[in-house]
Design a protein around this motif. Structure first.
Motif, mmCIF file in Angstrom:
data_model
loop_
_atom_site.group_PDB
_atom_site.id
_atom_site.type_symbol
_atom_site.label_atom_id
_atom_site.label_comp_id
_atom_site.label_asym_id
_atom_site.label_seq_id
_atom_site.Cartn_x
_atom_site.Cartn_y
_atom_site.Cartn_z
ATOM 1 N N CYS A 80 -28.621 -30.969 -16.604
ATOM 2 C CA CYS A 80 -28.313 -29.821 -17.450
ATOM 3 C C CYS A 80 -29.161 -29.933 -18.710
ATOM 4 O O CYS A 80 -29.458 -31.035 -19.176
ATOM 5 N N ALA A 81 -29.580 -28.785 -19.247
ATOM 6 C CA ALA A 81 -30.523 -28.824 -20.362
ATOM 7 C C ALA A 81 -30.381 -27.617 -21.267
ATOM 8 O O ALA A 81 -29.839 -26.571 -20.882
ATOM 9 N N ALA A 82 -30.901 -27.803 -22.493
ATOM 10 C CA ALA A 82 -31.091 -26.705 -23.450
ATOM 11 C C ALA A 82 -32.517 -26.869 -23.982
ATOM 12 O O ALA A 82 -32.729 -27.044 -25.178
ATOM 13 N N TRP A 83 -33.471 -26.840 -23.070
ATOM 14 C CA TRP A 83 -34.873 -27.118 -23.390
ATOM 15 C C TRP A 83 -35.515 -25.878 -24.002
ATOM 16 O O TRP A 83 -35.396 -24.780 -23.471
ATOM 17 N N PRO A 84 -36.240 -26.020 -25.122
ATOM 18 C CA PRO A 84 -36.784 -24.851 -25.821
ATOM 19 C C PRO A 84 -38.036 -24.284 -25.171
ATOM 20 O O PRO A 84 -38.816 -24.998 -24.523
ATOM 21 N N LYS A 85 -38.243 -23.010 -25.390
ATOM 22 C CA LYS A 85 -39.423 -22.325 -24.871
ATOM 23 C C LYS A 85 -40.707 -22.909 -25.446
ATOM 24 O O LYS A 85 -41.737 -22.938 -24.768
ATOM 25 N N ALA A 86 -40.656 -23.396 -26.677
ATOM 26 C CA ALA A 86 -41.849 -23.935 -27.339
ATOM 27 C C ALA A 86 -42.460 -25.107 -26.575
ATOM 28 O O ALA A 86 -43.660 -25.356 -26.678
ATOM 29 N N ARG A 87 -41.631 -25.809 -25.796
ATOM 30 C CA ARG A 87 -42.126 -26.972 -25.046
ATOM 31 C C ARG A 87 -41.853 -26.818 -23.552
ATOM 32 O O ARG A 87 -41.607 -27.800 -22.845
ATOM 33 N N ILE A 88 -41.920 -25.578 -23.071
ATOM 34 C CA ILE A 88 -41.564 -25.325 -21.670
ATOM 35 C C ILE A 88 -42.589 -25.908 -20.705
ATOM 36 O O ILE A 88 -42.254 -26.268 -19.571
#
Length: 260
Positions: free
Chosen positions: A170-178
């Motif tokens: 599960c993640a909340a990974w940002p678009k800036a580092r996709i």
């Protein structure tokens, strides 16, 4: 095994109650889809960067998240990775994920080991876990991990050394580092010859935009299914027998040497 990844829109413009309502609306669509495994993302109830609300949103291990999602596990006759929530145990707070069986019982849980420190208060507010989590299911052995853990390959190799055949993330990974997300998801699957199912958030919070692109990756590092940048229900069929077959055909894990 049919897997469903619920890529949720998480933003500062809505309440936790509204996110629960939307998540449960999506879960209701899975009752008759013959789904075996459902994944939700990291801290979708409170919002990863909503640090001021962490303590207020904290709950015990067997709290609201487990109770409410247990019903949906039974209704869909599916295992559910709850996505993570803020767990409170005495004075400590953890970023915790649970795996529920199709009766809603807790099969195992995982406290995030690698807490994020870059432009984040997670390290200051939460306590890091100290154990990996490998859980035997009727489909095979799975390992739980959370977001930033993807940057630390040793954790995944340890899970594989304990029999893991699929990573559930599960993640909340940002678009800036996709682009990093896409690389790490494929790399962790390929180097460990394991399936990898990674469920991310989308939406905006405090100027940070969730990256989406939840995905299911094969043991050969191939992306079998991938979501876009908006809220989406991602479905795919996988067979963990492919892990055994690929490892037998190309036994790279047997050649691994731990260098001290």
């Amino acid at each position: 095994m049919r897997a469903a990844l619920i890529q949720l829109h998480v933003s500062s413009e809505e309440t936790a109650a509204q996110r629960w309502e939307r998540a449960e609306r999506i879960l209701s669509q899975l009752k008759d889809r013959a789904v075996d495994l459902i994944l939700l993302p990291e801290l979708w109830g409170v919002g990863f960067s909503n640090f001021a609300q962490y303590r207020e949103a904290a709950e015990p291990l067997h709290g609201e998240t487990q109770i409410r999602l247990a019903r949906w596990a039974r209704d869909a006759n599916a295992h559910i990775v709850t996505g993570s929530f803020i767990e409170k145990q005495e004075e400590c707070l953890y970023n915790t994920t649970m795996l529920l069986d199709n009766s809603g019982n807790v099969m195992g849980n995982y406290r995030k080991i690698h807490l994020f420190g870059y432009n984040s208060q997670e390290q200051q507010l939460l306590t890091a876990g100290d154990k990996t989590s490998e859980i035997q299911t009727r489909y095979g052995k799975v390992g739980l991990a959370t977001c930033y853990d993807l940057r630390f390959p040793e954790q995944f190799r340890r899970m594989v050394s304990r029999g893991t055949e699929a990573f559930l993330i599960c993640a909340a990974w940002p678009k800036a580092r996709i682009d990093d997300w896409k690389l790490f998801c494929r790399a962790r699957a390929l180097e460990n010859q394991s399936f990898l199912l990674a469920c991310n958030t989308c939406g905006k919070w405090n100027g940070e935009e969730g990256g989406g692109h939840s995905m299911i990756v094969s043991p050969e590092g191939k992306i079998l299914a991938q979501a876009g940048e908006e809220e989406e229900l991602l479905l795919a069929d996988i067979d963990l027998q492919e892990v055994k077959d690929f490892r037998a055909r190309f036994p790279a894990l047997h050649d691994y040497t731990c260098i001290s």
